[in-house]
Design a protein around this motif. Structure first.
Motif, mmCIF file in Angstrom:
data_model
loop_
_atom_site.group_PDB
_atom_site.id
_atom_site.type_symbol
_atom_site.label_atom_id
_atom_site.label_comp_id
_atom_site.label_asym_id
_atom_site.label_seq_id
_atom_site.Cartn_x
_atom_site.Cartn_y
_atom_site.Cartn_z
ATOM 1 N N UNK A 62 42.576 66.175 46.787
ATOM 2 C CA UNK A 62 42.463 67.887 47.014
ATOM 3 C C UNK A 62 44.067 68.208 46.349
ATOM 4 N N UNK A 63 45.052 67.173 46.897
ATOM 5 C CA UNK A 63 46.883 67.920 45.899
ATOM 6 C C UNK A 63 46.846 67.529 44.598
ATOM 7 N N UNK A 64 46.096 66.669 44.331
ATOM 8 C CA UNK A 64 46.140 66.790 42.876
ATOM 9 C C UNK A 64 44.936 67.848 42.262
ATOM 10 N N UNK A 65 44.694 68.278 42.269
ATOM 11 C CA UNK A 65 43.901 69.040 41.782
ATOM 12 C C UNK A 65 44.656 70.676 41.433
ATOM 13 N N UNK A 68 47.020 70.230 39.874
ATOM 14 C CA UNK A 68 46.586 71.166 38.346
ATOM 15 C C UNK A 68 46.663 72.387 37.907
ATOM 16 N N UNK A 69 46.151 72.621 38.832
ATOM 17 C CA UNK A 69 45.560 74.167 38.673
ATOM 18 C C UNK A 69 46.751 75.061 38.820
ATOM 19 N N UNK A 70 47.817 74.162 39.334
ATOM 20 C CA UNK A 70 49.747 75.219 39.131
ATOM 21 C C UNK A 70 49.777 75.153 37.954
ATOM 22 N N UNK A 71 49.914 74.167 38.044
ATOM 23 C CA UNK A 71 50.214 73.898 35.835
ATOM 24 C C UNK A 71 49.364 74.633 34.864
ATOM 25 N N UNK A 72 48.392 74.583 34.448
ATOM 26 C CA UNK A 72 47.139 75.928 34.083
ATOM 27 C C UNK A 72 47.263 76.998 34.881
#
Length: 93
Positions: A62-65, A68-72
């Motif tokens: 979940x932390x990795x996702x 990734x969401x923040x980067x997108x």
């Protein structure tokens, strides 16, 4: 009720008349029960450990996702700014 008492007395008499062979069988079965209890306890401990690993893995995923969401989100904001810049350049011409 009298029959129940009679059965209990008879059962006690049977246990008291046990032979050494029956005692050895009983001791063997107690050892098997002890080993089975030990293995069951170890199985429970392994199950608990596996569950804790699964929870940790889910948290990390979940932390990795989220990362990734923040980067997108940042990339999208950057693209929106670039699009606005292009639109403003087209309007000024």
């Amino acid at each position: 009720m009298y029959r129940g008492w009679d059965v209990r007395i008879r059962n006690t008499e049977i246990i008291q008349k046990a032979t050494p062979e029956q005692d050895a069988t009983l001791a063997g079965s107690l050892k098997v029960a002890w080993v089975a209890g030990l293995l069951s306890t170890l199985g429970d401990a392994l199950g608990t450990y596996a569950a804790s690993l699964a929870i940790e893995e889910a948290i990390e995923e979940e932390a990795l996702q989220n990362k990734k969401d923040e980067q997108l989100e940042k990339r999208l904001e950057n693209l929106e700014r670039q699009l606005e810049t292009i639109q403003n350049m087209l309007k000024s011409k």
